[in-house]
Enzyme design. Structure first.
Site, PDB file in Angstrom:
ATOM      1  N   GLU A 155      31.461  26.607  34.457  1.00  0.00           N
ATOM      2  CA  GLU A 155      32.760  27.175  34.847  1.00  0.00           C
ATOM      3  C   GLU A 155      32.640  28.689  34.936  1.00  0.00           C
ATOM      4  O   GLU A 155      31.783  29.288  34.295  1.00  0.00           O
ATOM      5  CB  GLU A 155      33.818  26.842  33.778  1.00  0.00           C
ATOM      6  CG  GLU A 155      34.085  25.359  33.639  1.00  0.00           C
ATOM      7  CD  GLU A 155      34.906  25.036  32.394  1.00  0.00           C
ATOM      8  OE1 GLU A 155      35.689  25.900  31.946  1.00  0.00           O
ATOM      9  OE2 GLU A 155      34.740  23.925  31.876  1.00  0.00           O
ATOM     10  N   LYS A 188      33.594  32.373  34.013  1.00  0.00           N
ATOM     11  CA  LYS A 188      34.150  32.995  32.810  1.00  0.00           C
ATOM     12  C   LYS A 188      35.158  34.042  33.272  1.00  0.00           C
ATOM     13  O   LYS A 188      34.801  35.133  33.704  1.00  0.00           O
ATOM     14  CB  LYS A 188      33.040  33.638  31.977  1.00  0.00           C
ATOM     15  CG  LYS A 188      33.510  34.123  30.631  1.00  0.00           C
ATOM     16  CD  LYS A 188      32.320  34.446  29.736  1.00  0.00           C
ATOM     17  CE  LYS A 188      32.755  34.806  28.327  1.00  0.00           C
ATOM     18  NZ  LYS A 188      33.584  36.009  28.297  1.00  0.00           N
ATOM     19  N   ASP A 195      37.772  36.873  33.357  1.00  0.00           N
ATOM     20  CA  ASP A 195      37.926  38.049  32.503  1.00  0.00           C
ATOM     21  C   ASP A 195      39.403  38.383  32.319  1.00  0.00           C
ATOM     22  O   ASP A 195      39.973  39.207  33.009  1.00  0.00           O
ATOM     23  CB  ASP A 195      37.193  39.234  33.143  1.00  0.00           C
ATOM     24  CG  ASP A 195      36.938  40.330  32.120  1.00  0.00           C
ATOM     25  OD1 ASP A 195      37.167  40.085  30.917  1.00  0.00           O
ATOM     26  OD2 ASP A 195      36.519  41.422  32.524  1.00  0.00           O
ATOM     27  N   TYR A 208      41.490  25.738  30.701  1.00  0.00           N
ATOM     28  CA  TYR A 208      40.200  25.057  30.755  1.00  0.00           C
ATOM     29  C   TYR A 208      39.887  24.161  29.580  1.00  0.00           C
ATOM     30  O   TYR A 208      38.824  23.551  29.541  1.00  0.00           O
ATOM     31  CB  TYR A 208      39.061  26.064  30.937  1.00  0.00           C
ATOM     32  CG  TYR A 208      39.120  27.236  29.977  1.00  0.00           C
ATOM     33  CD1 TYR A 208      39.401  28.511  30.443  1.00  0.00           C
ATOM     34  CD2 TYR A 208      38.902  27.065  28.621  1.00  0.00           C
ATOM     35  CE1 TYR A 208      39.467  29.584  29.588  1.00  0.00           C
ATOM     36  CE2 TYR A 208      38.964  28.126  27.757  1.00  0.00           C
ATOM     37  CZ  TYR A 208      39.248  29.389  28.245  1.00  0.00           C
ATOM     38  OH  TYR A 208      39.318  30.443  27.395  1.00  0.00           O
ATOM     39  N   LYS A 253      26.325  36.085  30.461  1.00  0.00           N
ATOM     40  CA  LYS A 253      27.074  37.306  30.780  1.00  0.00           C
ATOM     41  C   LYS A 253      26.395  38.053  31.914  1.00  0.00           C
ATOM     42  O   LYS A 253      25.200  38.325  31.855  1.00  0.00           O
ATOM     43  CB  LYS A 253      27.125  38.223  29.549  1.00  0.00           C
ATOM     44  CG  LYS A 253      28.019  37.702  28.433  1.00  0.00           C
ATOM     45  CD  LYS A 253      29.439  38.218  28.610  1.00  0.00           C
ATOM     46  CE  LYS A 253      30.373  37.715  27.534  1.00  0.00           C
ATOM     47  NZ  LYS A 253      30.200  38.372  26.248  1.00  0.00           N
ATOM     48  N   CYS A 263      49.431  74.454  41.859  1.00  0.00           N
ATOM     49  CA  CYS A 263      49.172  73.555  42.982  1.00  0.00           C
ATOM     50  C   CYS A 263      47.993  74.087  43.799  1.00  0.00           C
ATOM     51  O   CYS A 263      47.994  75.245  44.206  1.00  0.00           O
ATOM     52  CB  CYS A 263      50.417  73.439  43.857  1.00  0.00           C
ATOM     53  SG  CYS A 263      50.139  72.498  45.363  1.00  0.00           S
ATOM     54  N   CYS A 311      49.797  74.981  47.475  1.00  0.00           N
ATOM     55  CA  CYS A 311      50.828  76.006  47.660  1.00  0.00           C
ATOM     56  C   CYS A 311      50.856  77.001  46.504  1.00  0.00           C
ATOM     57  O   CYS A 311      51.616  77.965  46.531  1.00  0.00           O
ATOM     58  CB  CYS A 311      52.196  75.369  47.822  1.00  0.00           C
ATOM     59  SG  CYS A 311      52.861  74.691  46.283  1.00  0.00           S
ATOM     60  N   CYS A 354      53.548  69.090  41.485  1.00  0.00           N
ATOM     61  CA  CYS A 354      54.016  70.280  42.183  1.00  0.00           C
ATOM     62  C   CYS A 354      55.449  69.965  42.606  1.00  0.00           C
ATOM     63  O   CYS A 354      55.685  68.954  43.255  1.00  0.00           O
ATOM     64  CB  CYS A 354      53.150  70.534  43.421  1.00  0.00           C
ATOM     65  SG  CYS A 354      53.862  71.780  44.499  1.00  0.00           S
ATOM     66  N   CYS A 401      56.043  72.574  49.652  1.00  0.00           N
ATOM     67  CA  CYS A 401      54.586  72.458  49.497  1.00  0.00           C
ATOM     68  C   CYS A 401      53.982  71.757  50.722  1.00  0.00           C
ATOM     69  O   CYS A 401      54.333  70.620  51.026  1.00  0.00           O
ATOM     70  CB  CYS A 401      54.280  71.668  48.233  1.00  0.00           C
ATOM     71  SG  CYS A 401      52.536  71.304  48.037  1.00  0.00           S
TER      72      CYS A 401
HETATM   73  P1  AMP Z   1      33.594  36.241  24.483  1.00  0.00           P
HETATM   74  O1  AMP Z   1      34.979  36.845  24.430  1.00  0.00           O
HETATM   75  O2  AMP Z   1      32.657  37.051  25.295  1.00  0.00           O
HETATM   76  O3  AMP Z   1      33.096  35.816  23.135  1.00  0.00           O
HETATM   77  O4  AMP Z   1      33.742  34.906  25.317  1.00  0.00           O
HETATM   78  C1  AMP Z   1      34.580  33.878  24.876  1.00  0.00           C
HETATM   79  C2  AMP Z   1      35.826  33.907  25.670  1.00  0.00           C
HETATM   80  O5  AMP Z   1      35.586  33.608  27.026  1.00  0.00           O
HETATM   81  C3  AMP Z   1      36.810  32.862  25.253  1.00  0.00           C
HETATM   82  O6  AMP Z   1      37.555  33.258  24.157  1.00  0.00           O
HETATM   83  C4  AMP Z   1      37.653  32.747  26.483  1.00  0.00           C
HETATM   84  O7  AMP Z   1      38.754  33.633  26.373  1.00  0.00           O
HETATM   85  C5  AMP Z   1      36.818  33.279  27.611  1.00  0.00           C
HETATM   86  N1  AMP Z   1      36.663  32.352  28.732  1.00  0.00           N
HETATM   87  C6  AMP Z   1      36.886  32.676  30.037  1.00  0.00           C
HETATM   88  N2  AMP Z   1      36.680  31.642  30.847  1.00  0.00           N
HETATM   89  C7  AMP Z   1      36.320  30.592  30.069  1.00  0.00           C
HETATM   90  C8  AMP Z   1      35.994  29.231  30.336  1.00  0.00           C
HETATM   91  N3  AMP Z   1      35.968  28.750  31.588  1.00  0.00           N
HETATM   92  N4  AMP Z   1      35.685  28.443  29.283  1.00  0.00           N
HETATM   93  C9  AMP Z   1      35.716  28.931  28.015  1.00  0.00           C
HETATM   94  N5  AMP Z   1      36.010  30.196  27.709  1.00  0.00           N
HETATM   95  C10 AMP Z   1      36.307  31.037  28.707  1.00  0.00           C
HETATM   96 ZN    ZN Z   2      52.235  72.421  46.082  1.00  0.00          ZN
END
Ligand code: AMP
Ligand code: ZN
Length: 672
Positions: free
Chosen positions: A113, A115, A117, A222, A310, A404, A407, A422, A427
């Site tokens: 899956e 990951k 962010d 997930y 990662k 500025c 001006c 400004c 200006c």
């Molecule tokens: P880390 O924060 O680097 O320890 O990674 C773990 C975190 O990855 C988990 O707490 C989730 O919030 C996040 N995460 C994002 N996508 C997934 C996924 N598909 N499956 C499990 N964890 C995930």
């Molecule tokens: Zn200005």
């Protein structure tokens, strides 16, 4: 509308609206136009306003936010949220696979899956109704953010089945929303978010739920806290089941039979991650069979059956050569880093955002510093931090401008803003930006006048304000670089055509602070023309739906300025239309219509209109709409399945129309 009618209709609307929202926000496959959604949504709001007892927790109206919370309560996770062990290269990935195989004694398949962010969240449902949402916290104790999560439209408020379950996943901010949010914050002089994850976290930790509601967050779920709740035996199947229940799950998951296949999956997404509309920071690899997961179990901190690959971070070091300062339309001073070119996320970059002067001071960013530049996907690169160890010995703090750069008037911090502005209305930088805004698509929509042409016009003194555009002559245009006969004519034609625009374009184009295209439209529709708007009091403006105090204050201040009135006069003298050209609700009462001075009852189900809308139109056309049929009723409009009211009308010999007759009458009246 009787209580029973309202109860029935609101239940129907909730089901329909939740289905549309599911198609739009979860499946990314809307089946109806936005307008259809809006119409039904407003019908539901109207019913719920009349009958507040009918509001249910899963009503889509409960997503708008509007609560102000005192703080966040703690939530104990009875089943803790686990974290993941990391691997950073192919060798470590293979070692993970070896450990798994050795422990279970055979080869296993993996569910890969993305990951995401964002921020881990945990959602609880009781009998299928969303009852609690929490942050991960330290895994054992998180914070209750239910009210904010309710504003996230991809989170179902009611599941397709009445299950009592807890699901986990990631709440994130799409890249496009992040870029837009930071642009707005920059323009408003506020501090910007460092990355989409921080922006998502900041949004979910807002005490005013309206803020979270505006932030455009989304989710991918997930995992279930306890898989016993579903009849799945694999992660892959569980994801599909979760989607079936109504959750948004990530479509990119894939079962891989070997670790080599897993590696190919990783490589594929390493290459294409920039094209995804959300940020990912790696790939999560999970043993697919639950029975094998159970056999492997957990260490103190993380499952033995999963790991996270990662990605190397998309940041690089380079040297800061210079800082370029520009002034925006509203006078905000914006710094841009000029750097030694560096390859980042597939492209070479030499400029990066520094957000505002405060950012430079806070991070103590200096010329010749080695800086860490960050870029994710198509997001504008930004300077993340200074590598202090590499700072040259002769380094001096960067002197942030006090005046500025264009001006030379003194810069100020307005109110609590972090940005420097400004505030000189003359200006040149602001005027040039203002001209660009004036001609832009949603404003006067004048083609052929790019920022360079406008800047030249200004520098040559041909144009000092927007009114001057309307007295330009061909000979003047021909003095500009690269403007030939034909293009000069095109420009003049485009300017000429813009004279006829309905006034909301002009109002937006003037660049009055806080007055966006939408507010401009509402103001124009209500007041009818620019001079009436200019005389409107704050109270009159605030009385309008959806126009807040900030906008009203800003308008009043704007029109207090004598020069603004001179500008309006000049525009009028040069033939620019200052009147709203659409139909105004208030004018319609004067229009002749078959509804005028009649008492009308609406009954049954309307197909093309919702009741509120039909009622509003009929009232605008001078009719009076009442709830029950009596001898005083002049006309009954009966939609589908009309019941007792229709019968009564017939027994009293009152004229009855169907929906189609009503629509024809409304449309004819409007076009008169
Ligand atoms: P880390 O924060 O680097 O320890 O990674 C773990 C975190 O990855 C988990 O707490 C989730 O919030 C996040 N995460 C994002 N996508 C997934 C996924 N598909 N499956 C499990 N964890 C995930
Ligand atoms: Zn200005």
């Amino acid at each position: 509308m009787t209580f029973q009618d309202a109860e029935k209709r609101s239940a129907e609307l909730r089901v329909e609206l939740n289905q549309y929202a599911h198609e739009y926000y979860v499946q990314d496959q809307p089946s109806v136009e936005d307008a259809v959604y809006d119409k039904k949504y407003h019908e539901l709001v109207a019913i719920e306003t009349d009958f507040p007892d009918l509001i249910t927790p899963e009503s889509p109206t409960q997503r708008v936010g509007g609560k102000v919370l005192e703080g966040f309560e703690k939530v104990v996770h009875t089943i803790p949220l686990y974290s993941l062990n990391d691997v950073f290269n192919k060798e470590e990935l293979i070692a993970f696979d070896e450990r798994v195989k050795k422990a279970v004694g055979h080869a296993v398949s993996y569910c890969c899956e993305l990951k995401i962010d964002g921020l881990s969240i945990s959602l609880k449902y009781e009998d299928g109704v969303f009852v609690q949402g929490a942050t991960r916290g330290d895994g054992s104790v998180g914070e209750n953010i239910t009210e904010n999560l309710k504003t996230v439209k991809s989170i179902p408020l009611r599941l397709k089945e009445p299950l009592t379950i807890e699901v986990r996943g990631e709440c994130y901010m799409p890249k496009s929303s992040f870029v837009k949010l930071n642009q707005q914050r920059e323009e408003a002089g506020k501090e910007v978010f460092a990355n989409p994850r921080n922006a998502a976290a900041g949004s979910l930790r807002q005490l005013d739920t309206r803020v979270a509601a505006q932030r455009n967050l989304s989710t991918f779920l997930y995992t279930l806290a306890d898989f016993g709740a579903l009849a799945s035996t694999t992660q892959d199947h569980a994801l599909n089941e979760m989607a079936r229940l109504g959750f948004r799950t990530n479509p990119e998951h894939q079962v891989c039979e070997t670790i080599e296949e897993v590696w190919q999956y990783i490589e594929r997404f390493h290459e294409t991650r920039d094209d995804l509309p959300y940020e990912i920071d790696g790939i999560v690899i999970k043993v697919n069979e639950f029975s094998v997961q159970d056999a492997l179990g957990f260490t103190v901190k993380a499952p033995r059956w999963a790991t996270a690959y990662k990605f190397p971070p998309e940041e690089e070091q380079t040297t800061l050569i210079d800082i370029d300062w520009t002034i925006g339309r509203t006078g905000v001073l914006t710094p841009t880093a000029i750097m030694e070119p560096v390859r980042l996320a597939g492209t070479t970059v030499s400029r990066a955002s520094l957000h505002n002067s405060d950012y430079i001071e806070k991070k103590d960013i200096r010329l010749k510093d080695t800086i860490l530049v960050y870029k994710a996907g198509d997001i504008i690169p930004e300077v993340a931090q200074v590598i202090l160890e590499k700072r040259p010995e002769d380094s001096q703090p960067y002197p942030v401008p006090t005046h500025c750069p264009i001006c030379e008037s003194e810069l100020v911090h307005l109110d609590e803003e972090v940005a420097l502005r400004c505030i000189n209305p003359k200006c040149p930088a602001q005027i040039k930006e203002g001209l660009s805004h004036f001609v832009s698509r949603n404003a006067m929509n004048i083609d052929g006048l790019g920022p360079r042409v406008l800047a030249q016009m200004f520098d040559k003194g041909l144009v000092t304000d927007v009114a001057d555009l309307y007295s330009l002559e061909k000979e003047q245009l021909l003095t500009l670089d690269k403007i030939k006969d034909k293009s000069a004519e095109n420009i003049l034609n485009a300017i000429d055509a813009s004279r006829e625009n309905s006034v909301e374009r002009l109002i937006f184009g003037l660049g009055i602070r806080h007055v966006g295209a939408k507010a401009a439209g509402i103001l124009a529709e209500h007041f009818g023309d620019l001079s009436t708007i200019s005389r409107a009091t704050k109270d009159e403006i605030v009385n309008l739906n959806t126009i807040g105090e900030t906008i009203a204050d800003s308008l009043v201040t704007y029109f207090e300025n004598e020069e603004v009135h001179e500008l309006m006069q000049e525009l009028a003298d040069r033939g620019v239309n200052l009147v709203y050209k659409g139909i105004r609700a208030s004018q319609l009462a004067e229009v002749e219509s078959p509804f005028k001075d009649k008492t009308i009852v609406l009954t049954g189900k309307l197909l093309d209109y919702n009741r509120e809308e039909a009622k509003e139109k009929i009232q605008n056309l001078g009719g009076k709409v009442t709830g029950s049929v009596s001898k005083k009723t002049d006309l009954v409009i009966a939609g589908e399945d009309a019941g007792s009211k229709l019968a009564k009308a017939e027994s009293l010999g009152i004229e009855v129309w169907n929906e189609q007759q009503m629509i024809v009458a409304i449309e004819e009246s409007y076009s008169n």
